[in-house]
Design an enzyme around this catalytic site. Structure first.
Site, PDB file in Angstrom:
ATOM      1  CG  PHE A 102      -0.351   0.552   2.474  1.00 18.21           C
ATOM      2  CD1 PHE A 102       0.432  -0.235   3.288  1.00 18.21           C
ATOM      3  CD2 PHE A 102      -0.564   1.874   2.840  1.00 18.21           C
ATOM      4  CE1 PHE A 102       0.999   0.269   4.446  1.00 18.21           C
ATOM      5  CE2 PHE A 102      -0.002   2.394   3.995  1.00 18.21           C
ATOM      6  CZ  PHE A 102       0.789   1.592   4.808  1.00 18.21           C
ATOM      7  CE  LYS A 103       5.358   1.271   4.599  1.00 20.53           C
ATOM      8  NZ  LYS A 103       4.720  -0.021   4.978  1.00 20.53           N
ATOM      9  CG  ASP A 104       3.587   0.866  -4.722  1.00 21.50           C
ATOM     10  OD1 ASP A 104       4.759   1.252  -4.593  1.00 21.50           O
ATOM     11  OD2 ASP A 104       3.284  -0.301  -5.048  1.00 21.50           O
TER      12      ASP A 104
END
Ligand SMILES: *Cc1c(COP(=O)(O)O)cnc(C)c1O
Length: 474
Positions: free
Chosen positions: A118-120
């Site tokens: 999810f860091k993208d």
């Protein structure tokens, strides 16, 4: 919109001025002066695409970039081409598709971007914002970071090929999964430098701190960071709480709950902010693994960060956090934005201590923020992965499994529960094999990445060797 420090000692700043920095000069974290109230907009935002919704929300927080430029940045960041690794390719247009496990129990897929975590979602925006602001100012930045896996690769994929940006990313030699190593080290872009340190993650982290504390070196080589305390990362994450809400409801009158696998308190802090803006969130369910510092706080009112020796190494490694760096943002709101109280509490924390809000005015106020919590063990994780696979035919990763386990403990009838899916299982193959006796599903574009040529320099865990590499490439 101006930004202030949780410790009260910094002049209010514009967004572009805090974008490239980390902590405020007084050691605090930046927050907006106030939270825009949007309850009346919910019904008109319902039909928007992800990029349109991101623009509506970000334009409330970014008032020093012309709106047409901000719109172009949102459109360029949130495309189905970038977030294409959905379970159901037909849903890629949604950017964060909702997958239902059963009635009122959903996964929000946040891990369909280039690094499958999810860091993208936030880092891709950061890459485009950095490039925009640096171009305007004719400046360059050398991002220095340490990673145990997900953060480093998300940063590299967001910054690859960007003008005026170089990334120097330290990782502990031989300690990431083969898949994670391949993701990072196979990047051949001229502005990306992978540095494998002979040591542990903490050794890499210590080197980053030492370099950043060398004020002269830092200024001379324009050293910057993209760590999880960066306000823009939190802000970008606010958007998908709205998107998830719209996917799971029919009208702006309904309430939902979110369950969030938590480490540094960044992701769930964005949920807290969405709620403060007026999104009808009845509960924010915070899930930890064996490292249960935050679960302890929400159960007891005592915040007792652990030192690294007390931190468990677990099968949901991105949540192996001893001190939740974004937690200070929530406490600032809880204590009525009184920076003097935050300063006093963090005097204890920064000296290796703890604090208790169990008695007194803040304990009474805490429930009104909607948090509940729970923790998960390795055995829970295996059982949850197995159960979701057997009963729903859906394969989830170890961090998401922690979220599902704790979400089940806090379900309320007729309130949709949305679990944030933070990574894809292929990143954590070993535990998937242990749980299911088979290899994880692998999105098509990642076949054989372990066999690509890798670009990485291996060094001893010394500050000088890392500085040498930076000097050589600048
Ligand atoms: C970073 C990460 C987390 C923890 O998120 P925080 O914002 O630090 O709370 C959870 N799961 C995965 C897969 C991650 O990469």
């Amino acid at each position: 919109m101006k930004y202030i420090s949780t410790r009260g000692g910094a002049e209010p700043q514009e967004f572009s001025d805090i974008l490239l920095g980390g902590l405020a000069p007084d050691g605090g974290l930046y927050l907006p002066e106030s939270y825009p109230q949007v309850a009346d907009e919910l019904d008109s935002w319902r039909g928007l695409s992800y990029a349109e919704l991101a623009f509506e929300i970000l334009s409330l927080y970014i008032t020093d970039i012309p709106t047409s430029d901000l719109k172009a940045i949102c459109d360029k960041t949130y495309t189905a081409r970038t977030y294409c690794w959905s379970r159901d390719p037909a849903k890629a247009q949604d950017i964060v598709p909702l997958t239902s496990l059963e009635a009122d129990f959903h996964l929000l897929e946040l891990s369909n971007g280039p690094t499958l975590a999810f860091k993208d979602m936030a880092m891709q925006l950061l890459g485009n914002l950095f490039e925009y602001v640096l171009d305007k100012r004719d400046e360059t930045i050398n991002i220095l970071g340490a990673t145990s896996g997900d953060t480093g690769s998300a940063a590299e994929y967001a910054m690859r090929g960007k003008h005026n940006v170089r990334v120097f990313m330290l990782s502990p030699e031989g300690r990431m999964s083969a898949f994670q190593r391949a993701q990072m080290y196979s990047l051949q872009d001229a502005n990306i430098f992978n540095i494998a340190v002979r040591g542990m993650f903490d050794d890499a982290q210590d080197i980053v701190k030492a370099v950043s504390n060398d004020a002269e070196f830092k200024a001379r080589y324009k050293i910057g960071a993209v760590n999880s305390i960066n306000w823009a990362r939190v802000m970008a994450q606010v958007v998908y709480y709205f998107k998830g809400y719209f996917e799971a409801t029919r009208s702006g009158q309904e309430e939902v709950a979110f369950a969030v696998p938590s480490g540094n308190f960044g992701n769930i802090c964005a949920g807290h902010i969405a709620r403060m803006m007026g999104l009808p969130i009845s509960r924010l369910v915070l899930a930890t693994n064996e490292n249960d510092v935050l679960d302890e706080f929400f159960r007891t009112g005592i915040y007792r960060p652990r030192n690294t020796a007390e931190t468990h190494v677990t099968s949901s490694p991105s949540m192996d956090i001893s001190k939740a760096s974004n937690f200070e943002r929530f406490i600032f709101d809880l204590v009525g934005r009184d920076a003097a109280i935050v300063r006093q509490l963090w005097r204890e924390v920064d000296a290796g201590g703890s604090f208790s809000l169990a008695d007194g005015p803040f304990a009474a106020r805490l429930p009104s923020y909607g948090f509940v919590s729970g923790s998960s063990s390795h055995a829970d994780r295996l059982a949850t992965i197995r159960d979701v696979w057997q009963h729903h035919g859906i394969m989830i990763d170890t961090h998401t499994a922690d979220g599902v386990k704790v979400a089940r403990e806090h379900r309320v009838a007729d309130v949709p529960m949305i679990i944030l899916e933070t990574a894809q299982p292929v990143k954590f193959a070993e535990t998937i094999r242990e749980a299911l006796g088979r290899d994880p599903l692998r999105p098509a574009g990642f076949d054989g990445i372990e066999n690509l040529p890798q670009k990485v320099e291996v060094v001893d865990a010394t500050v000088d060797q890392v500085k040498d590499i930076i000097v050589r490439h600048c």
